[in-house]
Design a protein around this motif. Structure first.
Motif, PDB file in Angstrom:
ATOM      1  N   PHE A 196     116.415  77.122  82.982  1.00  0.00           N
ATOM      2  CA  PHE A 196     115.410  78.062  83.491  1.00  0.00           C
ATOM      3  C   PHE A 196     114.889  78.938  82.364  1.00  0.00           C
ATOM      4  O   PHE A 196     113.689  79.088  82.163  1.00  0.00           O
ATOM      5  N   LEU A 243     120.390  67.981  80.656  1.00  0.00           N
ATOM      6  CA  LEU A 243     121.681  67.345  80.898  1.00  0.00           C
ATOM      7  C   LEU A 243     122.542  68.099  81.909  1.00  0.00           C
ATOM      8  O   LEU A 243     122.966  67.514  82.899  1.00  0.00           O
ATOM      9  N   PRO A 244     122.801  69.409  81.686  1.00  0.00           N
ATOM     10  CA  PRO A 244     123.652  70.096  82.662  1.00  0.00           C
ATOM     11  C   PRO A 244     123.019  70.098  84.052  1.00  0.00           C
ATOM     12  O   PRO A 244     123.692  70.272  85.065  1.00  0.00           O
ATOM     13  N   PHE A 245     121.723  69.897  84.082  1.00  0.00           N
ATOM     14  CA  PHE A 245     120.984  69.899  85.325  1.00  0.00           C
ATOM     15  C   PHE A 245     121.130  68.552  86.018  1.00  0.00           C
ATOM     16  O   PHE A 245     121.197  68.467  87.247  1.00  0.00           O
ATOM     17  N   PHE A 297     126.330  79.629  82.492  1.00  0.00           N
ATOM     18  CA  PHE A 297     125.481  79.723  81.309  1.00  0.00           C
ATOM     19  C   PHE A 297     124.667  78.437  81.145  1.00  0.00           C
ATOM     20  O   PHE A 297     123.462  78.470  80.907  1.00  0.00           O
ATOM     21  N   THR A 298     125.350  77.276  81.320  1.00  0.00           N
ATOM     22  CA  THR A 298     124.611  76.016  81.164  1.00  0.00           C
ATOM     23  C   THR A 298     123.614  75.819  82.305  1.00  0.00           C
ATOM     24  O   THR A 298     122.631  75.098  82.156  1.00  0.00           O
ATOM     25  N   LEU A 354     120.623  78.149  81.370  1.00  0.00           N
ATOM     26  CA  LEU A 354     119.932  77.710  80.156  1.00  0.00           C
ATOM     27  C   LEU A 354     118.572  77.047  80.412  1.00  0.00           C
ATOM     28  O   LEU A 354     117.569  77.474  79.833  1.00  0.00           O
TER      29      LEU A 354
END
Lengths: 334, 261, 261, 334
Positions: free
Chosen positions: C145, C103-105, C139-140, C143
């Motif tokens: 990786f 998601l953050p990606f 941080f997100t 995450l």
């Protein structure tokens, strides 16, 4: 003139020789096993026949037709792989029919041939399954059907049974042999399992370090091993050196004397004659249908096999016995 | 049991960390008015309507779609044969490729776009300001995703045995590739295409530095409107989020169908 | 043989595509003067000297290093136990995690930073403009990786058998994790830390939108000087490129030592 | 009172019962094999003993000490896994010493115990190697040493040999049995290989579908199978139904009659007496030390094993023979 003639075949990888000067011939319809430990070069030899690996020297002639430099597509050779190598995105029918589609046969020819071969390998009803929906034995039957349906001149089998369970292995073994006989198909089977080789083959080629060290009928290879390696590889064997021979029989030999454990007869001490060896039971092991005794005679320990015929028949540790070994069961090996 | 509780807490905390901002943004985008109260006074969808009727937004969205799709077409045509060649003929090259594909990833977009600006601003190939330079750039961004996924797929099958089997059954190398290998790559290819697509659609730095408003993409548009109403931008964020969710769901479903087939 | 030639060409083309811009930039950064001629008139390192003596550059570099390292410390402390818990206790969660980390990606930086701007500009947590918000954001980014790499490492070992063996030999779960599992994760962790580090160091959008010049990071600085001399920016590009190469080489060497040990 | 007492043990996963009401006891120093096909529940039973899986009912008592609810760390049980489960980042010495370090023993105690056990498993010189530098057999010896060095009260072996080659398997098998005897270690060995079970065990527990169907000495399990399953699972067996029995012996039975192929004697037709069955050789298969005949008598095909004693001894297809089967070698099974 044999159906398949291989002469002077050699294959090197970089600096190391996989095999060299390998020659043999196969008759039409013969089932021959290439038997040897892993790394002896048997799989590479098979790949050279199939055209998947290029030999550095030698000729391969099939039915008078030199195929040494042909591409794999034009050799008329079928092959079954250890890991099945089924096409995962195709159904059973599509897998089996692949070779026919490559030949651009008319659709009803394909249908007809498919139906015949699917019956042959007993896969009726599984036509529209995908490989991952089949058991290991079924997968290998699909692979077999795929190789058979194009009517190859030679069938190569590269350890096709070694990924399967014992029970399925035994069944499929029979089925392969049965189909091969019905189609009168010249077959070269690669395995490292001596029992499999003995049960299946018309002839066994035993390979060791890139050489065929013996090429004979299964019985002959087993009972008359040409070398120490063959004697050891084909089941258990007592191998006696010159010193042990002298102690036991009063005369030495060059090399080793091979005696199969099952060819030695165990007699009660009373029954033993002058020609028999006096001996003492040291230990026994229950192998199932056979009991294997360790017997000591004149300072040498020999293995002796006897059928397992219940408790009363068992010779206890320390019993004095006689060993009867027939001259024709002793064999000098290199 | 105490250990279990601790484990559950760790996981719950992680999920919350990711979910809270999403929920807060959703509330904000739907708020008609949000003053000093904890919850908004009223709800409305007007921010969403405003966004989806803005012609500049729609044209930027179109540009982005066009560039992304073109990039992915180009990538597929180049990478699928390339990765097959690497694995089938030059397996030793796989190590090199794995390093190579990291480079465009490790050199930051600002730095490389500044570099590209020098190279293509004028001279023989004046690409700066055109969508072509973005397609080239994005190709190098898509490369790692696609190479990795396809390489995993190839590693997962018995490539050489399958090719050998196909050859012995009479297929040439190209036919064997098309009929036997390519269908196996479809799932992996689809997954990497979807991932690349959502990443490319979200790319800002290259688009802004190399092309800017001369061929405005979605992110450049979004960047330029970031200071308008907070509710409006929240609506943008949520629209995008839903779009991504739908894409992901679609990709997952496609993957499942494949594996059932 | 013809097929072979074709294969080689495909590979060569791919390599050239990636190498040409690098070489051109190198030439440009070393050029004292480059007029109408094909090759520059003179070579010099003055652009490099100018860059590495600029105090603003050095302070931005420092900020970036600080934020990146802080993020990676935080990530390691959170993710390593979390991924162990997922695999050891709740293996079913792995699927969920794999979606979650995408998601953050998938939500683009411009969109999510605009969202974060709404949330943290003021209100109870006025983080915008401080390095803290970047650490949270990064941080997100780190995450996915780290989770992926560590999950691969765990999948590659017989986690349950190893833990069972350690338990039977008298180790508690935490000790078994520290003594048996954690050393196996080191290689994967290092690789993902290096990758995350170079990615975070190169991040621009979040840094620019959320913090900007209030705590200037490397990329924000580089962006702001992008319109000065082309030779100077080429020197920046090449410096960065070399820095990345050294990092990669270091990471590879570390990985090799591990696998030999 | 036995050393290990297991009573009423049950384990369910979700809705399915892995095993139920399992009870057995082991004497101190006994080597017992848990034998069964894959999926019969034997590994789960082992894991319950080790505390790695929680039984849903039942009690486990070791040396008078109820360990049913103990954590694995406090059971005093050593275990060797099929896949070795060595700690990959530790050397051989660190792997073996792991359990001692967990006990916080003084360094020279650890040194001394390490030296002893490393000699025991013949790994001297490999102390500073890592697991990936060792062969499969060496790895399993490290795993064995690691389990032994903490002096467990029971040693559990979960198919420790099945990942190894035939030759190494035979060697390691002997070595495990030898060490177990020297240390007088109560050992429970899990396998699906009946030959392995017969060679190694004092007693064999045969498991089928979550139940121990027979628990006896190897010879007894082989020659007097309690059920049809045991008869089939322990090597080849002729299983005759009531109809075949009536045809052959003139009287029917309930269930099946089990006759081992090696317990049937093949006689020349002339030698056969009135009590022997007249029969015809249909086929033979060379299995190595044994030749397996398919013999037909009164419409029933029986397998008969005979030692392989060379070509002259072979009975050709179609030969008329007599079959002598002793009453005590026939066994009714459920």
């Amino acid at each position: 003139m044999s159906y398949v003639n291989v002469t002077g075949l050699a294959r090197r990888f970089g600096g190391t020789t996989v095999f060299e000067n390998v020659g043999f011939s196969l008759d039409k319809g013969e089932f021959v096993t290439l038997l040897g430990p892993s790394g002896c070069g048997k799989s590479t030899l098979l790949r050279c026949l199939a055209g998947l690996s290029r030999p550095d020297a030698g000729r391969i002639v099939v039915a008078g037709d030199d195929i040494t430099d042909s591409v794999p597509q034009r050799r008329g050779i079928g092959m079954v792989f250890q890991n099945y190598a089924l096409f995962p995105t195709m159904t059973v029918a599509a897998n089996i029919g692949f070779g026919l589609r490559m030949q651009r046969l008319p659709a009803d020819d394909i249908e007809r041939k498919l139906a015949t071969v699917i019956d042959l390998v007993e896969l009726r009803g599984k036509e529209s399954h995908y490989p991952h929906q089949l058991s290991g034995g079924q997968r290998q039957r699909v692979a077999l059907a795929r190789a058979l349906v194009v009517e190859p001149r030679i069938l190569l089998l590269d350890e096709p049974l070694s990924a399967l369970d014992a029970r399925i292995r035994a069944n499929l073994r029979e089925q392969i042999r049965d189909i091969q006989r019905r189609l009168d198909l010249t077959t070269l089977f690669v395995t490292h399992d001596q029992e499999e080789a003995m049960i299946l083959s018309d002839r066994i080629f035993v390979m060791d370090k890139g050489k065929i060290v013996q090429a004979d009928a299964a019985e002959t290879v087993y009972t008359q091993p040409a070398t120490e390696f063959v004697a050891r590889f084909m089941g258990s064997c007592n191998l006696l050196d010159a010193a042990a021979c002298t102690r036991l029989f009063g005369h030495g030999i060059d090399g080793h004397l091979a005696i199969r454990p099952e060819s030695i007869e165990l007699l009660a001490a009373a029954e033993a004659g002058a020609d028999d060896l006096p001996a003492t039971i040291r230990q026994h092991q229950l192998l199932g249908n056979v009991i294997r005794y360790q017997v000591e005679s004149r300072g040498t320990v020999l293995l002796v096999d006897r059928l397992n015929r219940g408790r009363d028949d068992l010779l206890p540790r320390g019993s004095e016995v006689g060993l009867r070994i027939r001259r024709e069961d002793m064999r000098e090996v290199g | 049991m105490r250990a279990d509780l601790y484990h559950r807490l760790v996981v719950a905390a992680l999920v919350a960390l990711l979910a809270v901002p999403v929920l807060a943004t959703l509330a904000y985008s739907l708020a008609g008015n949000w003053g000093a109260t904890i919850l908004p006074d009223s709800f409305s969808v007007r921010w969403y309507l405003q966004l989806w009727h803005d012609p500049r937004f729609l044209s930027a969205f179109g540009h982005s779609l066009l560039i992304s799709v073109a990039t992915l077409l180009l990538s597929t045509l180049v990478i699928v044969p390339a990765v097959f060649v690497v694995f089938y003929r030059f397996p030793a090259l796989d190590r090199t490729m794995n390093l190579l594909i990291l480079l465009p990833f490790a050199v930051p977009p600002v730095v490389s776009s500044v570099g590209l600006l020098q190279l293509y601003a004028d001279g023989p190939l004046p690409l700066v300001g055109t969508p072509w330079i973005l397609i080239g750039c994005y190709f190098t961004i898509a490369l790692p995703f696609m190479y990795r996924t396809l390489a995993d797929s190839l590693r997962g099958m018995n490539l050489h045995d399958l090719m050998d089997a196909a050859h012995l059954l009479g297929a040439s190398t190209p036919r064997a590739f098309l009929l036997v290998v390519a269908p196996n790559l479809r799932t992996g290819l689809m997954a990497s295409l979807f991932l690349s697509f959502s990443f490319l659609l979200g790319e800002f730095v290259f688009a802004n530095i190399l092309v800017g408003t001369r061929y405005e993409t979605l992110q450049v548009y979004l960047y330029s409107v970031r200071m308008t109403s907070g509710h409006f931008t929240s609506a943008i964020v949520m629209s995008y989020f839903v779009f991504t969710l739908v894409l992901t769901w679609f990709a997952t479903r496609l993957g499942k169908q494949e594996s059932q087939a």
